[in-house]
Design an enzyme around this catalytic site. Structure first.
Site, PDB file in Angstrom:
ATOM      1  CG  ASP A  22      -1.959  -1.070   1.206  1.00  0.00           C
ATOM      2  OD1 ASP A  22      -2.364  -1.467   0.103  1.00  0.00           O
ATOM      3  OD2 ASP A  22      -2.374  -1.517   2.284  1.00  0.00           O
ATOM      4  CG  ASP A  54     -11.557  -1.659  -0.700  1.00  0.00           C
ATOM      5  OD1 ASP A  54     -10.871  -2.686  -0.811  1.00  0.00           O
ATOM      6  OD2 ASP A  54     -11.164  -0.520  -1.032  1.00  0.00           O
TER       7      ASP A  54
END
Length: 278
Positions: A11, A130
């Protein structure tokens, strides 16, 4: 039967790898190029590179970091974050990406999945979802507030009544109202070749994957599902690949901070009769 895969996730924010809990409280975890090189040498099966603020900041993904990362690794590289056009996908593939992950743009323009799959092939189009557990109608405002407090402190309660999962976009900032399982089925019909399913409730907690979420989606689609969010032990990864029916497990903080290594995970899985590449 195909070998199960272990995928470190990078990330990236402002050119650095970061990791948080429930998508917040981000902490620095290192240089993406150096981490990618280390995971390549450690035996990771693939790498996932997510520019986590590109969509929120309304900018392109950082091509130079992708290019420098791709130069250092010899395993498949998936890149996501801020991808909203075929031109961007083409640039990333030319920069060295093997697969492209789209999330917010897929919700905003579902036809992008069809166009990308038709032009570049389903094998390189990954749709990321998500998902956050949807409170039941019986949940009171006070109970819901308590659950949000638990999320902010990293507690992960994936038990109790369940009304489904909502799809979030823009780095977990916006609830679309879409049902995660139905959305997963739609994107596969449109040409997604793989799904990356992240539990926002479990993300970064190291309390285990949301196996119910992963299994609910994996049992409805005929493409590989990558489980993401919540890995804390080798047992959690084993559960995701068996009970959760995932084909691959995504890992971040567990690897970034040296709690486990790729080889330790693979040795554990191999000893539990899970086929992995050694």
């Amino acid at each position: 039967m195909l070998a199960k895969r272990i995928l470190p996730c990078l990330d990236v924010k402002a050119g650095r790898v970061v990791k948080g809990i429930n998508f917040v409280d981000l902490k620095d975890a290192g240089d993406p190029v150096e981490l990618a090189k280390a995971y390549n040498e450690a035996g990771a099966d693939e790498l996932v590179f997510l520019d986590i603020t590109a969509t929120h900041e309304d900018r392109d993904v950082i091509y130079d970091v992708v290019y420098r990362t791709a130069e250092q690794v010899f395993i498949p590289l998936t890149v996501g974050g801020g991808i909203s056009s075929l031109e961007t996908i083409k640039k990333l593939l030319r920069a060295g990406a093997d697969k492209i992950s789209i999330n917010s743009a897929a919700v905003r323009d579902p036809d992008l999945i069809d166009r990308a799959s038709d032009r570049f092939g389903a094998q390189c189009i990954v749709v990321a979802i998500d998902a956050r557990r949807r409170p039941t109608s019986a949940t009171t405002p006070d109970q819901h507030s308590q659950k949000n407090t638990e999320k902010s402190t990293g507690a992960s309660d994936l038990t109790g009544e369940l009304a489904g999962w909502d799809v979030f976009v823009r780095g977990g900032r916006e609830n679309t109202g879409l049902d995660a399982v139905e959305w997963a089925c739609e994107v596969v019909r449109r040409g997604a070749g793989e799904l990356l399913i992240t539990s926002m409730d479990a993300d970064g907690t190291q309390a285990g994957y949301d196996l119910t979420l992963t299994e609910a989606i994996a049992s409805r689609v005929d493409v590989p599902v990558i489980a993401s969010g919540g890995a804390g032990t080798c047992e959690h990864i084993y559960q995701a690949l068996t009970t959760g029916k995932a084909e691959a497990a995504l890992l971040a903080s567990l690897l970034h901070y040296g709690q486990l290594s790729v080889s330790e995970i693979k040795d554990y899985l191999h000893s539990h009769d899970i086929r992995v590449r050694q």
